[in-house]
Design a protein around this motif. Structure first.
Motif, PDB file in Angstrom:
ATOM      1  N   VAL A 125       0.840  -1.192   0.000  1.00 22.98           N
ATOM      2  CA  VAL A 125       0.000   0.000   0.000  1.00 22.98           C
ATOM      3  C   VAL A 125       0.876   1.243   0.000  1.00 22.98           C
ATOM      4  N   ALA A 127       0.249   5.295   0.691  1.00 28.99           N
ATOM      5  CA  ALA A 127      -0.674   6.366   1.106  1.00 28.99           C
ATOM      6  C   ALA A 127       0.099   7.388   1.939  1.00 28.99           C
ATOM      7  N   CYS A 136      -3.360   2.031   6.961  1.00 28.65           N
ATOM      8  CA  CYS A 136      -3.995   0.890   6.301  1.00 28.65           C
ATOM      9  C   CYS A 136      -3.877  -0.405   7.092  1.00 28.65           C
ATOM     10  N   ASP A 159       3.901   2.748   5.412  1.00 30.30           N
ATOM     11  CA  ASP A 159       2.830   2.049   4.710  1.00 30.30           C
ATOM     12  C   ASP A 159       3.021   0.543   4.822  1.00 30.30           C
ATOM     13  N   TYR A 189      -5.760   5.601  -1.515  1.00 27.39           N
ATOM     14  CA  TYR A 189      -4.693   4.598  -1.429  1.00 27.39           C
ATOM     15  C   TYR A 189      -4.379   4.032  -2.796  1.00 27.39           C
TER      16      TYR A 189
END
Length: 206
Positions: A125, A127, A136, A159, A189
């Motif tokens: 991920v 973000a 997340c 992340d 995301y």
């Protein structure tokens, strides 16, 4: 703290967050003072190095500050948020980059995929590295909806980077959500999903 004043439009990010290398994509700028239209174009121009780039966007109010845009070698898709349960899970075709957003609180997105025993996968991920607030959490379920594994971000990473091996043949489901159930305009995301080989990560304290 530092306060910056400028007459130009300011963008935090784009949605989608990513573009496939060698292509361009239509996107929406997320920010302030963008003019009548926030529609922009993001570029994965051939020769740009894959990874996080910074691009100035042309908006209705003029050119923005440099905005982080992910350039990926993989095909990119945008989810519309209708995949909010196992029953409505969106199928994954590996490798792929997935762009999603959580405009409402307590949102969750589900994806489905088939695997053989010992198949290995990497889910990553992006973000917080882009200055976005999403914290997340990823979960993997079996075909009966039983939770098999949950993963948060690593100690040394902002992340989540998640390796997972299938223990048996079957259909599986992957979900992604914010740890605190938050949502809003900037809860965006990018999820990279691909098959993986053996790997490890070493961390320690001193």
């Amino acid at each position: 703290y530092c306060v910056e004043l400028a007459s130009r439009p300011y963008a935090h990010a784009t949605f989608p967050l990513s573009v496939q290398s060698g292509t361009t994509a239509s996107a929406i700028a997320v920010g302030h003072g963008l003019g009548e239209s926030s529609n922009v174009e993001i570029r994965g121009t051939t020769g740009l190095q894959s990874g996080i780039t910074r691009q100035r966007l042309q908006t209705g109010a003029g050119e923005t500050n440099p905005v982080p845009v992910i350039v990926s070698e993989h095909p990119q898709v945008v989810v519309d948020g209708t995949n909010f349960s196992i029953e409505t899970a969106r199928p994954l075709n590996f490798p792929v980059g997935i762009n999603g957003r959580f405009p409402e609180h307590d949102s969750v997105h589900f994806f489905s995929f088939d695997a053989k025993k010992s198949d290995a996968f990497l889910f990553e991920v992006t973000a917080q590295r882009l200055g976005l607030p999403l914290d997340c959490v990823i979960e993997v379920y079996d075909s009966n909806g039983k939770l098999l594994k949950e993963s948060d971000d690593y100690l040394q990473s902002k992340d989540l980077k998640f390796y997972w091996n299938a223990a048996a043949d079957g259909q599986f489901f992957l979900s992604i959500r914010d740890l605190h159930g938050r949502g809003g305009e900037r809860f965006l995301y990018h999820l990279s999903a691909e098959r993986s080989g053996p790997d490890f990560e070493l961390s320690g304290e001193y």
